[in-house]
Scaffold this motif. Structure first.
Motif, mmCIF file in Angstrom:
data_model
loop_
_atom_site.group_PDB
_atom_site.id
_atom_site.type_symbol
_atom_site.label_atom_id
_atom_site.label_comp_id
_atom_site.label_asym_id
_atom_site.label_seq_id
_atom_site.Cartn_x
_atom_site.Cartn_y
_atom_site.Cartn_z
ATOM 1 N N PRO A 28 83.807 114.906 -5.379
ATOM 2 C CA PRO A 28 84.838 115.381 -4.450
ATOM 3 C C PRO A 28 86.110 115.424 -5.155
ATOM 4 C CG PRO A 28 84.266 113.189 -3.806
ATOM 5 C CD PRO A 28 83.210 113.711 -4.966
ATOM 6 N N MET A 29 87.058 116.419 -4.973
ATOM 7 C CA MET A 29 88.339 116.542 -5.514
ATOM 8 C C MET A 29 89.282 116.690 -4.430
ATOM 9 S SD MET A 29 87.508 118.668 -9.348
ATOM 10 C CE MET A 29 86.369 117.851 -10.330
ATOM 11 N N PRO A 30 89.751 115.749 -3.602
ATOM 12 C CA PRO A 30 90.528 115.919 -2.407
ATOM 13 C C PRO A 30 91.957 116.376 -2.861
ATOM 14 C CG PRO A 30 90.342 113.553 -2.912
ATOM 15 C CD PRO A 30 89.458 114.200 -4.038
ATOM 16 N N ILE A 31 92.454 116.138 -4.305
ATOM 17 C CA ILE A 31 93.752 116.723 -4.553
ATOM 18 C C ILE A 31 93.626 118.036 -4.186
ATOM 19 C CG2 ILE A 31 93.241 116.973 -6.886
ATOM 20 C CD1 ILE A 31 95.997 115.788 -7.429
ATOM 21 N N ILE A 32 92.722 118.893 -4.516
ATOM 22 C CA ILE A 32 92.708 120.236 -4.199
ATOM 23 C C ILE A 32 92.097 120.756 -3.023
ATOM 24 C CG2 ILE A 32 93.242 121.011 -6.491
ATOM 25 C CD1 ILE A 32 90.322 121.556 -7.042
ATOM 26 N N GLY A 33 91.581 119.822 -2.310
ATOM 27 C CA GLY A 33 90.898 119.783 -0.901
ATOM 28 C C GLY A 33 89.512 120.603 -0.987
ATOM 29 N N ILE A 34 88.706 120.252 -2.222
ATOM 30 C CA ILE A 34 87.375 120.734 -2.352
ATOM 31 C C ILE A 34 86.196 119.827 -2.558
ATOM 32 C CG2 ILE A 34 88.101 123.232 -2.918
ATOM 33 C CD1 ILE A 34 86.480 121.040 -5.617
ATOM 34 N N ASP A 35 85.159 119.992 -2.491
ATOM 35 C CA ASP A 35 84.130 119.010 -2.927
ATOM 36 C C ASP A 35 83.154 119.899 -3.904
ATOM 37 O OD1 ASP A 35 82.045 117.040 -3.164
ATOM 38 O OD2 ASP A 35 81.704 116.763 -1.081
ATOM 39 N N CYS A 36 83.094 119.282 -5.016
ATOM 40 C CA CYS A 36 82.333 120.051 -6.155
ATOM 41 C C CYS A 36 80.836 119.746 -6.233
ATOM 42 C CB CYS A 36 83.313 119.740 -7.597
ATOM 43 S SG CYS A 36 82.423 120.544 -8.821
ATOM 44 N N PHE A 37 80.069 120.703 -5.870
ATOM 45 C CA PHE A 37 78.505 120.489 -6.239
ATOM 46 C C PHE A 37 78.108 120.905 -7.338
ATOM 47 C CE2 PHE A 37 79.391 119.586 -1.661
ATOM 48 C CZ PHE A 37 78.606 118.444 -1.482
#
Length: 396
Positions: A80-89
């Motif tokens: 997860p990368m909350p700083i850009i609001g995404i969850d990277c799978f």
């Protein structure tokens, strides 16, 4: 210049955000982005952006698994990368299928924000062992470094060195590293040449009776390992992938690094560009090595808002900045020194110079380089730090 690089691959899926896998498994993989719920991000959230009480995490994993099945892929992990609001799978691609094609197909799924292949990035340097105490630092003469250090040393600047493992115990780096993080799992913890050399160019200790002096010895480093070296000696390859780089960049941005040094080049990555744009918007200066063999000097040097640096002047409008980049004495693991060449080290010099400019200039004003032509060419370091008029007086 010898180009360094190979591919770092990623770890298997676990309940917590995964680490990157060492390079033994060469199965092709891609990245798939799902949007986080807005409430997930909290100011001051720690490294990795753990899910905590976010109840939608399991739902996103189910969505990711379903998208993988629909497209003939396998879910292998997430970060997860909350700083850009995404969850990277991370999705594994069957052998024989092009990762770019798989990413394009996944990107068309309505549940997906975007998708991209995991790309390879290369350190832009060629280290050559030599006299470890070789006294001739090109920037010391070309940039009148001793004179500049009477004005500024980079005090209070935090510089993120996103690279291979830095030897924080080196006598020229002891006390200069404020934060260490490893974003490459399974690759060992030994100090490595490229990252240690970049750190020395930027912030080697002054007046300690040994070695060299960094461009910004008053700065403190965030040693963020996103690359690893394969083999030993001068020919060791330095390698990174876009996921490990993204994790390191995300951490640097969250930690409010003033300067982010990326002495590497590769193909464009939307994930990396999104993170770097956030960093620039928050006031960070991003410095990257320029690769003349890649379009626009490679990414991230080609990205608007990034300071691209080459080891010599490139005679074209809009070309990169140029800084000394040949036979640079710098730190080597194990308390030694060596000579290095390449745009990696030129970029590191400019990262240090930006720290000097930040110290001397009005807080909140974005640092600006004075050079032979607007936006590029040979840098006038003295004029960049103190201004042309004052610099003329200092040089008398």
């Amino acid at each position: 210049m010898r180009w360094l690089g190979a591919v770092l691959l990623l770890a298997l899926f676990a309940a917590a955000p995964v680490q990157a896998r060492a390079a033994a498994d060469d199965a092709p993989r891609i990245l798939m982005m799902l949007r986080l719920a807005p409430a997930h991000f909290r100011a001051g959230s720690g490294y990795g952006g753990g899910y905590g009480e976010d109840q939608s995490a399991a739902a996103r994993r189910r969505i990711a698994a379903a998208v993988a099945r629909r497209n003939g892929l396998r879910l292998a992990g997430n970060w997860p990368m909350p700083i850009i609001g995404i969850d990277c799978f991370i999705l594994t691609v069957p052998r024989g299928r092009a990762p770019a094609e798989a990413a394009a197909q996944v990107a068309r799924d309505p549940a997906v924000e975007w998708s991209e292949p995991i790309e390879t990035f290369e350190a832009q340097g060629d280290p050559t062992p030599n006299d470890p105490l070789y006294p001739a630092q090109p920037a010391a003469h070309a940039w009148h470094l001793a004179m500049l250090h009477r004005t500024a040393t980079g005090r209070r600047a935090r510089i993120a060195v996103i690279d291979s493992q830095v030897d924080a115990r080196h006598p020229d780096l002891a006390g200069q590293v404020a934060v260490e993080r490893n974003f490459v799992d399974g690759a060992g913890a030994a100090a490595e040449r490229h990252g240690t050399g970049i750190a020395g160019v930027i912030a080697a200790r002054p007046d300690n009776g040994v070695g060299i002096v960094g461009i910004a010895p008053g700065a403190r480093l965030l040693a963020l390992r996103a690359c690893a070296e394969q083999g030993a000696g001068a020919g060791a390859a330095t390698l990174c992938d876009s996921l490990s780089l993204a994790r390191a960049v995300s951490f640097a941005v969250e930690q409010r690094a003033d300067v982010i040094n990326l002495s590497l080049a590769g193909p464009p990555s939307r994930l990396l560009e999104t993170l770097l744009r956030i960093g620039v918007a928050r006031g960070a200066t991003v410095v990257a090595a320029y690769d003349p063999k890649l379009p626009g000097g490679g990414f991230p040097a080609s990205m608007p808002g990034v300071i691209a640096v080459a080891e010599s002047a490139v005679g074209q409008a809009g070309g990169p900045y140029a800084a000394p980049g040949r036979d640079i004495p710098t730190t080597q693991p194990g308390g030694r020194w060596y000579l290095a060449s390449g745009s990696s080290y030129a970029a590191a010099e400019v990262s240090g110079l930006i720290a000097l400019i930040r110290e001397e200039h009005v807080p909140g004003r974005r640092p600006a380089l004075v050079s032979a032509r607007p936006g590029g060419g040979e840098i006038d370091a003295c004029a960049s730090v103190v201004g042309k008029a004052k610099c003329a007086g200092l040089r008398r």
